[in-house]
Design an enzyme around this catalytic site. Sequence first.
Site, PDB file in Angstrom:
ATOM      1  N   HIS A 100      15.860  50.546  11.216  1.00  0.00           N
ATOM      2  CA  HIS A 100      15.467  49.667  10.113  1.00  0.00           C
ATOM      3  C   HIS A 100      14.101  50.050   9.563  1.00  0.00           C
ATOM      4  O   HIS A 100      13.888  50.060   8.339  1.00  0.00           O
ATOM      5  CB  HIS A 100      15.468  48.214  10.606  1.00  0.00           C
ATOM      6  CG  HIS A 100      14.854  47.247   9.648  1.00  0.00           C
ATOM      7  ND1 HIS A 100      13.676  46.592   9.913  1.00  0.00           N
ATOM      8  CD2 HIS A 100      15.252  46.837   8.419  1.00  0.00           C
ATOM      9  CE1 HIS A 100      13.386  45.814   8.894  1.00  0.00           C
ATOM     10  NE2 HIS A 100      14.311  45.929   7.973  1.00  0.00           N
ATOM     11  N   GLU A 125      14.417  52.962   7.336  1.00  0.00           N
ATOM     12  CA  GLU A 125      14.908  52.553   6.009  1.00  0.00           C
ATOM     13  C   GLU A 125      13.731  52.202   5.089  1.00  0.00           C
ATOM     14  O   GLU A 125      13.697  52.603   3.922  1.00  0.00           O
ATOM     15  CB  GLU A 125      15.853  51.368   6.147  1.00  0.00           C
ATOM     16  CG  GLU A 125      16.295  50.759   4.823  1.00  0.00           C
ATOM     17  CD  GLU A 125      16.381  49.251   4.881  1.00  0.00           C
ATOM     18  OE1 GLU A 125      15.814  48.603   3.975  1.00  0.00           O
ATOM     19  OE2 GLU A 125      17.007  48.711   5.808  1.00  0.00           O
ATOM     20  N   HIS A 126      12.765  51.458   5.618  1.00  0.00           N
ATOM     21  CA  HIS A 126      11.566  51.138   4.829  1.00  0.00           C
ATOM     22  C   HIS A 126      10.796  52.407   4.454  1.00  0.00           C
ATOM     23  O   HIS A 126      10.335  52.552   3.318  1.00  0.00           O
ATOM     24  CB  HIS A 126      10.642  50.216   5.631  1.00  0.00           C
ATOM     25  CG  HIS A 126      11.057  48.784   5.631  1.00  0.00           C
ATOM     26  ND1 HIS A 126      10.269  47.776   5.114  1.00  0.00           N
ATOM     27  CD2 HIS A 126      12.187  48.171   6.082  1.00  0.00           C
ATOM     28  CE1 HIS A 126      10.882  46.614   5.246  1.00  0.00           C
ATOM     29  NE2 HIS A 126      12.045  46.822   5.848  1.00  0.00           N
ATOM     30  N   GLU A 181       8.296  40.736   8.813  1.00  0.00           N
ATOM     31  CA  GLU A 181       9.710  40.430   8.538  1.00  0.00           C
ATOM     32  C   GLU A 181      10.364  39.841   9.778  1.00  0.00           C
ATOM     33  O   GLU A 181      11.142  38.881   9.685  1.00  0.00           O
ATOM     34  CB  GLU A 181      10.434  41.701   8.100  1.00  0.00           C
ATOM     35  CG  GLU A 181      11.893  41.499   7.761  1.00  0.00           C
ATOM     36  CD  GLU A 181      12.558  42.762   7.274  1.00  0.00           C
ATOM     37  OE1 GLU A 181      13.801  42.839   7.346  1.00  0.00           O
ATOM     38  OE2 GLU A 181      11.855  43.696   6.823  1.00  0.00           O
TER      39      GLU A 181
END
Length: 435
Positions: free
Chosen positions: A36, A39-40, A116
């Site tokens: 994840h 992905e950023h 997040e």
Amino acid sequence: MTLIVKPDRRAPTAVHMVWVRVGSMDEVDGTSGVAHLLEHMMFKGTPTVKAGDFSRKVAALGGRENAFTSKDYTGYLQQIPSAKLEDVMRLEADRFANNTWTDEVFAKELEVVKEERRLRTEDKPHARLHEAMDAVIYQADPYRRPIVGWMSDLESMTADDARAFYRRWYTPTNAAVIVAGDVDVDAVRVLAERYYGTLPVHALPQRKPRTEPEQTGMRRLDFKAPAEQAYVALAFKVPGLQPAGLPATAAASTDATSEDALALTVLSAVLSGYDGARLPRALTLSDKPVADEAGAYYGLTARGPQLFTLYGIPAVGKTATEVEAALRAQVALVAKDGVTEAELTRVKNRWVAGEVYKQDSVFNQARLLGVSWINGFPLGADQLLLERLRRVTAAQVQAVAAKYFGDDALTVATLLPQPVDSTRKPRVPAVGLRH
């Protein structure tokens, strides 16, 4: 690199997606969350595109973009005027092959991801419960780790961890380009060859099996967190639909577990697929409701194992134990008496209608193709699935209700509400959260 194109000329737009067959299930202990986080980082530039310019360039083309990470995959998408398809292909191919960033940029984005996690998991008791529940359900399977990562792993994450993950998994043979919309197949193929066909390829690492040991008894988790109401979730280990269960023709499959998976899909809809389904009708809409909310869900397809989950929030004066018993009683009732043909017809019609309506969205057309590719299903799997679901019988639904809902496959997690701090201010989302 796989290329899948689905023309739809109803509007002059196109969706361009790149799906990578890598998600949190491909991580190793100590680096949870790296899929994840990467992905950023894919938005942080290449030698020819500065950090942040990717999104600005797509917006300048009149489009929108986003990305997503799951346990099974990572995806990148742009929806743009179809005449701008070449521009986004050029941008996406560049970052797929040439993504680069400094340690300082990584450190800054890592703080965004940690925020997040705080916002979407640590501040939400149900999310925290399900995260802890996954770690109880699975002992060996990588599904036990959260997609966003454990905070301790994020705290120790390094830029080189993300770079190594990128080098390991981001290769054309592990990805698919999917284009849907107002496009010509041959023209898209020419563009794909131009921008993706020349990307360097390397061998994928061996995906070693991490088989979950057989569960031999019920597992329970009591989870304390600040909350207004209790909550209970029951997760049963059940089979999922396998590629062998959707052969390239509509002929009946000989894969028994996939037959059961299709019947479990129908059972989920009978229990919770519409307002008057069995769980809401029996638990929340009766004269003496046991629950304020009750439902069921089942995933059907995934690279890893599947769960069938029941959940409920106790009504005033009722306990989580009573809700748990009521949820199980409804499944037992199906196992004993079956379902009616009227119920079967209703849920099938709703499913078919829902799948048809999804086709109105070019994005959904591309998404369905991506999910099918990730799981190894043939092209046209959505139509094959509808044909197979139409043939599920009431006897099959009754049989799976009797077969898969025993104690030995069950994990129960109960949220035990703790006092809520009324003076605590809601957390403000950090700049940079993408989803």
